[in-house]
Scaffold this active site. Structure first.
Site, PDB file in Angstrom:
ATOM      1  N   ASP A  50     -20.223   4.369 -12.273  1.00  0.00           N
ATOM      2  CA  ASP A  50     -19.732   3.369 -11.323  1.00  0.00           C
ATOM      3  C   ASP A  50     -19.440   2.054 -12.036  1.00  0.00           C
ATOM      4  OD1 ASP A  50     -19.680   2.505  -8.235  1.00  0.00           O
ATOM      5  OD2 ASP A  50     -20.580   0.882  -9.415  1.00  0.00           O
ATOM      6  N   TYR A  55     -16.428  -6.375 -13.144  1.00  0.00           N
ATOM      7  CA  TYR A  55     -17.477  -6.269 -14.178  1.00  0.00           C
ATOM      8  C   TYR A  55     -16.896  -6.558 -15.566  1.00  0.00           C
ATOM      9  CZ  TYR A  55     -20.007  -3.676 -10.497  1.00  0.00           C
ATOM     10  OH  TYR A  55     -20.590  -3.271  -9.322  1.00  0.00           O
ATOM     11  N   LYS A  84     -13.517  -0.475  -8.454  1.00  0.00           N
ATOM     12  CA  LYS A  84     -13.363  -1.240  -7.201  1.00  0.00           C
ATOM     13  C   LYS A  84     -12.332  -2.347  -7.389  1.00  0.00           C
ATOM     14  CE  LYS A  84     -18.363  -0.642  -6.973  1.00  0.00           C
ATOM     15  NZ  LYS A  84     -18.902  -0.894  -8.315  1.00  0.00           N
ATOM     16  N   HIS A 117     -14.050  -3.806  -2.859  1.00  0.00           N
ATOM     17  CA  HIS A 117     -15.363  -4.290  -3.299  1.00  0.00           C
ATOM     18  C   HIS A 117     -16.105  -5.090  -2.208  1.00  0.00           C
ATOM     19  CE1 HIS A 117     -17.495  -5.214  -7.359  1.00  0.00           C
ATOM     20  NE2 HIS A 117     -18.368  -5.182  -6.379  1.00  0.00           N
TER      21      HIS A 117
END
Ligand SMILES: NC(=O)c1ccc[n+]([C@@H]2O[C@H](COP(=O)([O-])OP(=O)(O)OC[C@H]3O[C@@H](n4cnc5c(N)ncnc54)[C@H](OP(=O)(O)O)[C@@H]3O)[C@@H](O)[C@H]2O)c1
Length: 281
Positions: A50, A55, A84, A117
């Site tokens: 994931d 990120y 996401k 998200h």
């Protein structure tokens, strides 16, 4: 049915199989530690990873995947990869473009799951239409949302052609999300836990320590087993090999109903992350 092993899957409402267990990589920066973590997880049998555009680590995740599957002698199709779309990219065209960017960074031809998200008001419906297009074109295997409360889901589904297959939310013994979970079950939406270990803040909890001792397991293992017995997909994050192994060693014991209830009773509706009804990013 409770997951029997690390590669066991739940079947999403469109028939796609998603592993009950995976590795999360939030706050792991690009670099050798990230690549090593993804590779190591695959080596130890993990089949789900994931990540998210925000990120900033999709390149390294992609590298870890390529190296990991090569070493493990498996193929891309054996893995389940999630990313996401970030808040600033929510919109029809911009979400489609964000999907392309994520694929390019990951070096993949498709994702198994693409999520919105956060439920940014006024924006998530256009983004959802984009996800529906990607799905209908066969470019992504499953689509879903993250951090959606019941009212967000109700609102989305009023206009949606396709129901989300997954809702990934903060979920741990201090935030058991009972109503949301029931709602998702009713609508065939698989619940997935983020920060299942409450970012490490539950490890010294006395009740969990007592239960862990009884089963000769760690507190992390007890929590992750509780996720699985509750029918919730879980994606604990760690970059350390011994914890990658430890977290996944949860298929050789079963919590009694009484212990499940003791853990449920730790709920305080307490969040470590932002409140989906009150965030400004
Ligand atoms: N959709 C969203 O909005 C959202 C938000 C947050 C997270 N997520 C996803 O959910 C994943 C998991 O959540 P998270 O990273 O926030 O937190 P988490 O998995 O609850 O906890 C991670 C923390 O626990 C430590 N840890 C892991 N296993 C352990 C063990 N067996 N014993 C002791 N400590 C252990 C890790 O440290 P070490 O790495 O040092 O082992 C890290 O500090 C993320 O990586 C991300 O993929 C999604």
């Amino acid at each position: 049915m409770v997951a029997k092993n690390l590669q066991d899957t739940t079947t999403l409402h469109n028939g796609v199989k998603m592993p009950w267990f995976g590795i999360g990589v939030f706050k792991v920066e690009e670099g050798p530690e990230l690549v090593h973590a993804v590779k190591t997880a695959i080596k130890h049998g993990y089949r789900s990873v994931d990540t998210a555009a925000i990120y900033g680590n999709e390149k390294g995740v992609g590298q870890g995947i390529r190296e990991g599957i090569k070493e493990a002698g498996i193929s891309r199709e054996d893995l389940f990869v999630t990313s996401k779309v970030w808040n600033t990219d929510l919109g029809y065209e911009s979400t489609i473009a964000a999907y392309e960017t994520s694929l390019n960074k990951l070096g993949l031809e498709y994702l198994d799951l693409y999520l919105i998200h956060w439920p940014v008001e006024g924006k998530y419906k256009d983004a959802w239409r984009a996800l529906e297009t990607l799905y209908k074109e066969g470019r992504v295997k499953a689509i879903g949302v993250s951090n959606f409360q019941i009212h967000h889901l109700e609102d989305l589904m009023k206009d949606a052609e396709i129901k989300p297959m997954v809702n990934q939310v903060e979920y741990h013994p201090r935030l058991t999300q009972k109503e949301l979970h029931s709602f998702c079950k009713e609508h065939g939406i698989q619940l997935e836990a983020w920060s299942p270990l409450m970012q490490g803040q539950l490890l010294d909890n006395e009740v969990l320590q007592e239960i862990a001792k009884k089963y000769n397991k760690s507190v992390a293992q007890v929590i992750l087993r509780w996720d699985l017995q509750n029918g919730v997909v879980t994606i604990p994050k760690t970059t350390k090999e011994h914890r990658i192994v430890e977290n996944a060693s949860v298929f050789d014991f079963e919590l009694t109903e009484e212990d499940m209830k003791r853990i449920d009773d730790l709920n305080q509706n307490h969040r470590v992350g932002p409140d989906p009804d009150n965030f400004d990013f």
